[in-house]
Design a protein around this motif. Sequence first.
Motif, PDB file in Angstrom:
ATOM      1  N   ALA A  91       0.770  -1.454   0.126  1.00  0.00           N
ATOM      2  CA  ALA A  91      -0.169  -0.171   0.059  1.00  0.00           C
ATOM      3  C   ALA A  91       0.886   0.441   0.160  1.00  0.00           C
ATOM      4  CB  ALA A  91      -0.986  -0.392   1.234  1.00  0.00           C
ATOM      5  N   GLY A  92       0.582   2.358  -0.136  1.00  0.00           N
ATOM      6  CA  GLY A  92       1.172   3.280  -0.459  1.00  0.00           C
ATOM      7  C   GLY A  92       1.750   4.014  -1.670  1.00  0.00           C
ATOM      8  N   GLU A  93       3.564   4.921  -2.410  1.00  0.00           N
ATOM      9  CA  GLU A  93       3.490   5.236  -3.580  1.00  0.00           C
ATOM     10  C   GLU A  93       3.524   3.957  -4.079  1.00  0.00           C
ATOM     11  OE1 GLU A  93       7.136   7.336  -5.631  1.00  0.00           O
ATOM     12  OE2 GLU A  93       7.199   7.151  -2.828  1.00  0.00           O
ATOM     13  N   ILE A  94       3.419   3.137  -3.945  1.00  0.00           N
ATOM     14  CA  ILE A  94       4.160   1.561  -5.483  1.00  0.00           C
ATOM     15  C   ILE A  94       2.808   1.463  -6.041  1.00  0.00           C
ATOM     16  CG2 ILE A  94       4.864  -0.779  -5.933  1.00  0.00           C
ATOM     17  CD1 ILE A  94       7.092  -0.326  -3.585  1.00  0.00           C
ATOM     18  N   SER A  95       1.678   1.074  -4.826  1.00  0.00           N
ATOM     19  CA  SER A  95       0.348   1.229  -5.734  1.00  0.00           C
ATOM     20  C   SER A  95      -0.303   2.184  -6.203  1.00  0.00           C
ATOM     21  CB  SER A  95      -0.419   0.403  -4.059  1.00  0.00           C
ATOM     22  OG  SER A  95      -0.404  -1.118  -3.681  1.00  0.00           O
ATOM     23  N   GLU A  96       0.191   3.475  -5.439  1.00  0.00           N
ATOM     24  CA  GLU A  96      -0.585   4.985  -6.287  1.00  0.00           C
ATOM     25  C   GLU A  96      -0.194   5.059  -7.703  1.00  0.00           C
ATOM     26  OE1 GLU A  96      -2.636   7.248  -4.780  1.00  0.00           O
ATOM     27  OE2 GLU A  96      -3.346   5.932  -3.099  1.00  0.00           O
ATOM     28  N   THR A  97       1.505   4.458  -7.930  1.00  0.00           N
ATOM     29  CA  THR A  97       1.877   4.465  -9.642  1.00  0.00           C
ATOM     30  C   THR A  97       1.508   3.776 -10.159  1.00  0.00           C
ATOM     31  OG1 THR A  97       3.770   4.904  -7.673  1.00  0.00           O
ATOM     32  CG2 THR A  97       4.340   3.811 -10.553  1.00  0.00           C
ATOM     33  N   MET A  98       1.248   2.164  -9.742  1.00  0.00           N
ATOM     34  CA  MET A  98       0.633   1.318 -10.783  1.00  0.00           C
ATOM     35  C   MET A  98      -0.917   1.274 -10.801  1.00  0.00           C
ATOM     36  SD  MET A  98       1.053  -1.316 -12.196  1.00  0.00           S
ATOM     37  CE  MET A  98       2.357  -1.888 -11.708  1.00  0.00           C
ATOM     38  N   ALA A 116      -3.782  -5.398  -1.663  1.00  0.00           N
ATOM     39  CA  ALA A 116      -3.566  -4.384  -0.744  1.00  0.00           C
ATOM     40  C   ALA A 116      -3.621  -3.971   0.857  1.00  0.00           C
ATOM     41  CB  ALA A 116      -1.855  -3.075  -0.813  1.00  0.00           C
ATOM     42  N   ASN A 117      -2.348  -4.050   2.085  1.00  0.00           N
ATOM     43  CA  ASN A 117      -3.369  -4.198   2.877  1.00  0.00           C
ATOM     44  C   ASN A 117      -3.419  -2.145   3.190  1.00  0.00           C
ATOM     45  OD1 ASN A 117      -3.756  -5.942   4.526  1.00  0.00           O
ATOM     46  ND2 ASN A 117      -1.365  -6.234   5.027  1.00  0.00           N
ATOM     47  N   ALA A 118      -4.422  -1.424   2.216  1.00  0.00           N
ATOM     48  CA  ALA A 118      -4.117  -0.020   2.429  1.00  0.00           C
ATOM     49  C   ALA A 118      -5.315   0.072   3.487  1.00  0.00           C
ATOM     50  CB  ALA A 118      -4.882  -0.373   0.449  1.00  0.00           C
ATOM     51  N   MET A 119      -5.755   1.371   4.085  1.00  0.00           N
ATOM     52  CA  MET A 119      -6.436   2.349   4.224  1.00  0.00           C
ATOM     53  C   MET A 119      -8.177   2.430   3.525  1.00  0.00           C
ATOM     54  SD  MET A 119      -7.357   3.814   7.122  1.00  0.00           S
ATOM     55  CE  MET A 119      -8.132   5.240   8.086  1.00  0.00           C
ATOM     56  N   TYR A 120      -8.711   1.804   4.692  1.00  0.00           N
ATOM     57  CA  TYR A 120      -9.699   2.056   3.721  1.00  0.00           C
ATOM     58  C   TYR A 120     -10.429   3.012   2.887  1.00  0.00           C
ATOM     59  CZ  TYR A 120     -12.763   4.217   7.342  1.00  0.00           C
ATOM     60  OH  TYR A 120     -13.115   4.979   8.067  1.00  0.00           O
ATOM     61  N   VAL A 194     -12.721  -4.039   6.780  1.00  0.00           N
ATOM     62  CA  VAL A 194     -12.992  -5.529   7.910  1.00  0.00           C
ATOM     63  C   VAL A 194     -11.899  -6.097   7.896  1.00  0.00           C
ATOM     64  CG1 VAL A 194     -14.101  -8.138   7.633  1.00  0.00           C
ATOM     65  CG2 VAL A 194     -15.381  -5.895   6.535  1.00  0.00           C
ATOM     66  N   LYS A 195     -10.793  -6.165   6.518  1.00  0.00           N
ATOM     67  CA  LYS A 195      -9.270  -6.675   7.068  1.00  0.00           C
ATOM     68  C   LYS A 195      -8.543  -5.404   8.048  1.00  0.00           C
ATOM     69  CE  LYS A 195      -5.368  -9.230   5.981  1.00  0.00           C
ATOM     70  NZ  LYS A 195      -4.711  -8.677   6.204  1.00  0.00           N
ATOM     71  N   MET A 196      -8.725  -4.685   8.498  1.00  0.00           N
ATOM     72  CA  MET A 196      -8.290  -3.900   9.019  1.00  0.00           C
ATOM     73  C   MET A 196      -8.598  -4.151  10.613  1.00  0.00           C
ATOM     74  SD  MET A 196      -8.958  -0.342   9.598  1.00  0.00           S
ATOM     75  CE  MET A 196     -10.403  -0.212   9.964  1.00  0.00           C
ATOM     76  N   VAL A 197     -10.016  -4.549  10.935  1.00  0.00           N
ATOM     77  CA  VAL A 197     -10.046  -4.948  12.105  1.00  0.00           C
ATOM     78  C   VAL A 197     -10.271  -5.988  11.994  1.00  0.00           C
ATOM     79  CG1 VAL A 197     -12.719  -5.664  13.181  1.00  0.00           C
ATOM     80  CG2 VAL A 197     -12.325  -3.154  12.083  1.00  0.00           C
ATOM     81  N   ASP A 266       4.855  -3.429  13.089  1.00  0.00           N
ATOM     82  CA  ASP A 266       3.509  -3.375  12.830  1.00  0.00           C
ATOM     83  C   ASP A 266       2.938  -3.046  11.554  1.00  0.00           C
ATOM     84  OD1 ASP A 266       2.721   0.354  13.025  1.00  0.00           O
ATOM     85  OD2 ASP A 266       4.352  -0.336  14.263  1.00  0.00           O
ATOM     86  N   SER A 267       2.341  -2.918  10.584  1.00  0.00           N
ATOM     87  CA  SER A 267       2.233  -2.388   9.778  1.00  0.00           C
ATOM     88  C   SER A 267       1.153  -2.000   9.163  1.00  0.00           C
ATOM     89  CB  SER A 267       1.267  -4.315   9.242  1.00  0.00           C
ATOM     90  OG  SER A 267      -0.001  -4.772   9.239  1.00  0.00           O
ATOM     91  N   GLY A 268       0.873  -1.115  10.163  1.00  0.00           N
ATOM     92  CA  GLY A 268      -0.233  -0.306   9.701  1.00  0.00           C
ATOM     93  C   GLY A 268      -1.848  -0.526  10.057  1.00  0.00           C
TER      94      GLY A 268
END
Length: 323
Positions: A91-98, A116-120, A194-197, A266-268
């Motif tokens: 998650a983050g810059e790499i995903s945003e670029t893609m 990705a384990n991205a912020m919802y 749901v994955k975050m929780v 910690d993954s975030g």
Amino acid sequence: MLFPLGHKPSNENQQTRMLKMQIAMIGLGKMGSNMTRRLAAGGATVFGFDVSAETRTQLAAEHANIRSFDSVASLIAEMPSPRVVWMMLPAGEISETMFGELTALMAPGDLIIDGANAMYKDSQRHAKELNALGFKFMDAGVSGGVWGLANGYTIMIGGEKDAFAMAEPFVKILAPASDRGWIHAGPAGSGHYVKMVHNGIEYGMMQAFAEGFALLEAKKELNLDLAEVAETWRHGSVIRSWLLDLTADTLKNDTKLDDIQPFVPDSGEGRWTVLEAVELGVPAPVIAASLFQRYTTQGKGDYVAKLLSMMRNAFGGHHVAKK
């Protein structure tokens, strides 16, 4: 569905089914590569790309249903529309670029799934941006780790119903079974929420097991066999779980853990879970404490400990340990 060499689908319905079983996997790391293997074994043709030429080449050599490409552009050009592209990138810059690269290459009606384990909240934003351009979007929380290839992955996916209709055949292959272990949780963002929780709960469960076994290990005069205790708890106990199974396997091989550094990243997602609890006013003390304990293992509690030592010295003259 794959057909023997030289065989042609007899009608349009067969052609449609065949196309639906084609999927791209962008990112062939530990999760992406094993998901690719499971999809291929389940009958899907997987178009794979990774920045590592060695990784993608090796993976393609393992199964006839896996095709590797040296660029995202060549991969997209080879796939017929409507395309389903599953991203398994950080998650983050790499995903945003893609996202930017894919939208420049793909066609309206194509589906992008972010695994990705991205912020919802980022996933909700991506849905709006991609939908405005005519693309479909789904956010997928994926759990199962290195065991997912054999056991299947728990899939928590969010997005519109028409998008899920395109993703569903692949979700059912990836899951432990076609009728369980997956959920179309709701609109965009719900899969990653749901994955975050889920990961926040995971933090708390791991911390509880770690503290419990630390208490057992500390009671030296009882000479407890930690591996035997863990194995006993696995059968009939109310705390039996897959995490306990993994803990038991670890302790069976090494109870002292002398070669292991006491450092836990910690993954975030644990952090986001605690922030969400604050925003919603929902008490989550166990998850919060487990997150803060991870910070402690990373050395982020060192200054706190130093200042506590100085306070004790200031009011009580207590000894301050020096390096």
